[in-house]
Design a protein around this motif. Sequence first.
Motif, PDB file in Angstrom:
ATOM      1  N   MET A 195       0.848  -1.189   0.000  1.00 37.43           N
ATOM      2  CA  MET A 195       0.000   0.000   0.000  1.00 37.43           C
ATOM      3  C   MET A 195       0.887   1.244   0.000  1.00 37.43           C
ATOM      4  N   LYS A 196       0.497   2.237  -0.791  1.00 41.30           N
ATOM      5  CA  LYS A 196       1.226   3.496  -0.880  1.00 41.30           C
ATOM      6  C   LYS A 196       0.280   4.635  -0.536  1.00 41.30           C
ATOM      7  N   ILE A 197       0.771   5.590   0.243  1.00 42.63           N
ATOM      8  CA  ILE A 197      -0.025   6.761   0.607  1.00 42.63           C
ATOM      9  C   ILE A 197       0.768   8.017   0.287  1.00 42.63           C
ATOM     10  N   ASP A 198       0.107   8.977  -0.378  1.00 42.24           N
ATOM     11  CA  ASP A 198       0.667  10.319  -0.537  1.00 42.24           C
ATOM     12  C   ASP A 198       0.341  11.076   0.742  1.00 42.24           C
ATOM     13  N   LEU A 199       1.374  11.558   1.422  1.00 46.70           N
ATOM     14  CA  LEU A 199       1.200  12.265   2.695  1.00 46.70           C
ATOM     15  C   LEU A 199       1.534  13.733   2.492  1.00 46.70           C
ATOM     16  N   ASP A 200       0.536  14.583   2.625  1.00 50.03           N
ATOM     17  CA  ASP A 200       0.658  16.028   2.441  1.00 50.03           C
ATOM     18  C   ASP A 200       0.937  16.659   3.800  1.00 50.03           C
ATOM     19  N   VAL A 201       2.102  17.289   3.963  1.00 55.52           N
ATOM     20  CA  VAL A 201       2.471  17.882   5.250  1.00 55.52           C
ATOM     21  C   VAL A 201       2.356  19.405   5.259  1.00 55.52           C
ATOM     22  N   ARG A 202       1.634  19.950   4.294  1.00 52.32           N
ATOM     23  CA  ARG A 202       1.419  21.400   4.244  1.00 52.32           C
ATOM     24  C   ARG A 202       0.380  21.813   5.280  1.00 52.32           C
TER      25      ARG A 202
END
Length: 74
Positions: free
Chosen positions: A1-8
């Motif tokens: 499983m891959k997740i795009d993690l937005d830290v903005r």
Amino acid sequence: MKIDLDVRTIEEWNQGHKPGALHFDLARLIAGEVPSIEKSTELQVYCRSGGRAEIASEILRSKGFTSVHNNGGF
């Protein structure tokens, strides 16, 4: 499983983000919080230009996440 993690910030997130991404502000990571996901999950971390994503990636690795990649900016 891959997740795009937005830290903005939430303001940046609300202006637009990658479809399906998970929002987790860098400030929360700095405060010691981590996302409630398996530590073996592949994380593609991004921010606006890549700088905050690198800081977040380092924090996540130090917390035991094993597959963390700085995906640069959005």
